[in-house]
Enzyme design. Structure first.
Site, PDB file in Angstrom:
ATOM      1  CB  SER A  37      -5.763   3.324   1.129  1.00 39.35           C
ATOM      2  OG  SER A  37      -5.801   4.728   1.030  1.00 39.35           O
ATOM      3  CB  SER A  42       3.034   5.396   5.313  1.00 36.63           C
ATOM      4  OG  SER A  42       2.740   4.808   4.055  1.00 36.63           O
ATOM      5  CB  SER A 109       0.286  -6.557  -0.768  1.00 37.93           C
ATOM      6  OG  SER A 109       0.616  -6.018   0.298  1.00 37.93           O
TER       7      SER A 109
END
Ligand SMILES: Nc1ncnc2c1ncn2[C@@H]1O[C@H](COP(=O)(O)OS(=O)(=O)O)[C@@H](OP(=O)(O)O)[C@H]1O
Ligand SMILES: Nc1ncnc2c1ncn2[C@@H]1O[C@H](COP(=O)(O)OP(=O)(O)O)[C@@H](O)[C@H]1O
Length: 198
Positions: A37, A42, A109
């Site tokens: 994270s 993104s 993942s």
């Protein structure tokens, strides 16, 4: 319920993937970002999408905003739920790839097993694993959503990198450490991977 016994394949009547790829003038592929994270999955995917769009290449991002808040909103972060999260994402991704779309998936993942499963569903030739290897300390320092601080305080359990595992990919097609590379450099490396995928 259960087995779909009365469903007959209509595949021989459908236009093929190759028909669709010819229509679009591009090849479908799955670029599978994996990393902690805050590692930059993104952000890099968004940059790649923008560049592909400029070049007339149709692209679809799958990320938490459109998957975990929708089709996967019944799933949490236990090992089983993460596995099911990845399985559904891979199945959805396969539909896009089979439509000729360049598909970018941006999920942690965390296990080799789940990434292997995703590759198996999509097909190894169409599956390009991109490991966003930004070190935990950097992700934690960024703490985009304040989740690392909460995980360290014990307010979030099973948090990847803190109290749940992340397995480093074995043979990624590309590795991007966004604490070293600029955003533009990372985007260009992924673009090269996609555009060389003939
Ligand atoms: N326990 C725990 N561990 C890790 N991440 C957590 C957790 N709880 C919530 N979040 C937020 O959910 C985002 C990760 O979801 P993913 O679907 O990518 O995770 S996974 O692939 O199923 O492991 C992740 O977002 P990203 O920052 O986009 O990766 C977090 O913001
Ligand atoms: N060189 C870089 N490449 C990508 N992201 C960067 C870079 N430098 C700083 N960042 C920042 O790091 C954060 C990454 O967050 P995000 O893309 O949401 O990560 P993830 O999707 O892996 O959780 C963003 O706030 C982004 O602006």
């Amino acid at each position: 319920m259960g087995e779909a016994t009365n469903i007959y394949p209509i595949y021989e009547k459908m236009m093929t993937r190759s028909d669709k790829e010819q229509l679009l003038g591009q090849r479908g592929v799955m670029v599978w970002f994996t990393g902690l994270s805050g590692s930059g999955k993104s952000t890099v995917a968004l940059g790649v999408e923008r560049e592909l769009h400029k070049r007339g290449i149709l692209c679809r991002i799958l990320d938490g905003d459109n998957i975990r808040s929708g089709i996967n909103k019944n799933l949490g972060f236990s090992a089983d739920d993460r596995k099911e999260n990845i399985r559904r994402i891979a199945e959805i991704g396969k539909l896009f790839v089979d439509t000729g779309v360049v598909t970018l998936s941006a999920f942690i993942s965390p296990t080799n097993e789940s990434r292997r499963m995703a590759s198996g569903i999509i097909g190894a030739d169409d599956f390009k694993e991109v490991y966003v290897s930004t070190p935990l300390e950097v992700c934690e320092q960024r703490d985009v959503k304040g989740l690392y601080a909460r995980a360290r305080r014990g307010e979030i359990k099973d948090f990847t990198g803190v109290s749940a595992p992340f397995e480093v990919p074995e043979h990624p097609a590309l590795t991007l450490d966004t604490s070293v590379l600029t955003l533009e450099e990372s985007v260009n490396k992924v673009l090269e991977l996609i555009l060389n995928n003939k």
